[in-house]
Design a protein around this motif. Structure first.
Motif, PDB file in Angstrom:
ATOM      1  N   THR A 163     -43.818 -11.850  22.998  1.00 42.41           N
ATOM      2  CA  THR A 163     -42.979 -11.167  23.983  1.00 42.41           C
ATOM      3  C   THR A 163     -43.334  -9.696  24.005  1.00 42.41           C
ATOM      4  O   THR A 163     -43.389  -9.048  22.953  1.00 42.41           O
ATOM      5  N   TRP A 164     -43.603  -9.182  25.207  1.00 49.61           N
ATOM      6  CA  TRP A 164     -43.901  -7.768  25.385  1.00 49.61           C
ATOM      7  C   TRP A 164     -42.821  -7.107  26.232  1.00 49.61           C
ATOM      8  O   TRP A 164     -42.390  -7.662  27.252  1.00 49.61           O
ATOM      9  N   TYR A 165     -42.407  -5.911  25.833  1.00 50.25           N
ATOM     10  CA  TYR A 165     -41.577  -5.039  26.656  1.00 50.25           C
ATOM     11  C   TYR A 165     -42.433  -3.818  26.961  1.00 50.25           C
ATOM     12  O   TYR A 165     -42.762  -3.039  26.063  1.00 50.25           O
ATOM     13  N   MET A 166     -42.810  -3.643  28.243  1.00 44.74           N
ATOM     14  CA  MET A 166     -43.797  -2.641  28.614  1.00 44.74           C
ATOM     15  C   MET A 166     -43.200  -1.579  29.528  1.00 44.74           C
ATOM     16  O   MET A 166     -42.333  -1.865  30.358  1.00 44.74           O
ATOM     17  N   SER A 167     -43.698  -0.340  29.395  1.00 45.37           N
ATOM     18  CA  SER A 167     -43.229   0.737  30.258  1.00 45.37           C
ATOM     19  C   SER A 167     -43.673   0.548  31.701  1.00 45.37           C
ATOM     20  O   SER A 167     -43.008   1.009  32.620  1.00 45.37           O
ATOM     21  N   SER A 168     -44.785  -0.147  31.932  1.00 39.36           N
ATOM     22  CA  SER A 168     -45.212  -0.514  33.282  1.00 39.36           C
ATOM     23  C   SER A 168     -46.030  -1.788  33.200  1.00 39.36           C
ATOM     24  O   SER A 168     -46.603  -2.116  32.157  1.00 39.36           O
ATOM     25  N   SER A 169     -46.084  -2.514  34.304  1.00 40.36           N
ATOM     26  CA  SER A 169     -46.799  -3.790  34.339  1.00 40.36           C
ATOM     27  C   SER A 169     -48.307  -3.565  34.225  1.00 40.36           C
ATOM     28  O   SER A 169     -48.810  -2.461  34.479  1.00 40.36           O
ATOM     29  N   PRO A 170     -49.071  -4.611  33.871  1.00 38.09           N
ATOM     30  CA  PRO A 170     -50.514  -4.450  33.659  1.00 38.09           C
ATOM     31  C   PRO A 170     -51.260  -4.066  34.935  1.00 38.09           C
ATOM     32  O   PRO A 170     -50.860  -4.409  36.045  1.00 38.09           O
ATOM     33  N   CYS A 171     -52.378  -3.362  34.760  1.00 35.57           N
ATOM     34  CA  CYS A 171     -53.276  -3.067  35.872  1.00 35.57           C
ATOM     35  C   CYS A 171     -54.037  -4.348  36.225  1.00 35.57           C
ATOM     36  O   CYS A 171     -53.929  -5.375  35.548  1.00 35.57           O
ATOM     37  N   ALA A 172     -54.833  -4.284  37.288  1.00 36.82           N
ATOM     38  CA  ALA A 172     -55.527  -5.482  37.765  1.00 36.82           C
ATOM     39  C   ALA A 172     -56.502  -6.044  36.726  1.00 36.82           C
ATOM     40  O   ALA A 172     -56.559  -7.256  36.499  1.00 36.82           O
TER      41      ALA A 172
END
Length: 264
Positions: A163-172
């Protein structure tokens, strides 16, 4: 993983906390109904004109421009500016100021030019792997660093629930590489909860998120309760209770609707 566009170009080394503090003092507006957040690193508009982004990067650029103009006036060739080496920062708990600034799901994301990734890994044992990763400067991203530093060795006989909690979603590019990881490692289950959507209007970003979801990754935006959980689990909070910022719920709903439109 690969260089992020716009918001993840050259990252000049300045005092990280001072840069964040200066950025946090600026007024931040949540998305209004019918409006969309600008892309990562985009300058907000004031009276129809782009306002200057007064972060450490912009200040350094201005200083560099001034130095170049001065050198040109003196007939000297300006010295090239060098970036320090790339590094990935890992730890158990992050500074509370960084969390409140980097994870804020606001409309204007000026100065938030890095990724914070908080992770939980359940390998079927009694203990969980827990920590966070922060990427610095241009180069590999936190998503790639996770599989290089946290889970460098893959055991097909072991089941991984990540499980990841990220400040922004992944790039392409990151999304594409994560999809390949999930396809090749059948016993890995990955869920990604993001505070903000990264450049969500770009076709390649949307294609990457779709490919990631098709590979079995669970994608969702962070709810207010997720921010509270991340604060309690990954932040040096000194037992301080987390209070969601204004419009946290509204901004979550806005981004979640956008993500649902992309993945439909």
């Amino acid at each position: 993983m690969a260089d992020r566009k716009s918001s993840s170009g050259s990252r000049l080394t300045v005092r990280r906390k001072e840069k964040a503090e200066n950025e946090a003092k600026k007024e931040e507006k949540p998305p209004k109904e019918g409006e969309k957040p600008p892309k990562e690193g985009e300058k907000p508009e004031v009276n129809g004109k782009n306002a200057p982004v007064e972060n450490g990067e912009a200040a350094a650029a201005a200083a560099a421009t001034g130095a170049e103009n001065g050198a040109a006036a003196n007939g000297d060739k300006p010295e090239p500016m060098e970036l320090p080496p790339f590094e990935i920062i890992t730890g158990d708990r992050m500074d509370p100021f960084f969390f409140k600034f980097q994870f804020k799901n606001v409309e204007y994301s000026s100065g938030r030019n890095k990724t914070f990734l908080c992770y939980l890994v359940d390998q079927g044992s009694d203990s969980l792997l827990r920590g966070y990763i922060e990427d610095e400067h241009a180069g590999g991203h936190a998503e790639e660093a996770f599989f290089q530093q946290v889970l460098p060795n893959y055991d097909p006989a072991c089941k991984y629930t990540i499980t990841w909690y990220m400040s922004s979603s992944p790039c392409a590019v990151c999304a594409g590489k994560l999809a390949e990881v999930l396809k090749s490692r059948k016993s890995v289950r990955l869920a990604i909860f993001s505070a903000r959507l990264f450049e969500w209007e770009e076709p390649e970003i949307q294609a990457g998120l779709k490919a990631l979801a098709a590979a079995g990754c669970k994608l969702r935006m962070m709810k207010p309760l997720d921010f509270t959980y991340t604060w309690d689990t990954f932040v040096e909070n000194d037992e301080e209770q987390f209070t969601p910022w204004e419009d946290c719920q509204e901004n979550y709903e806005y981004y979640q609707d956008k993500l649902a439109d992309i993945l439909q």
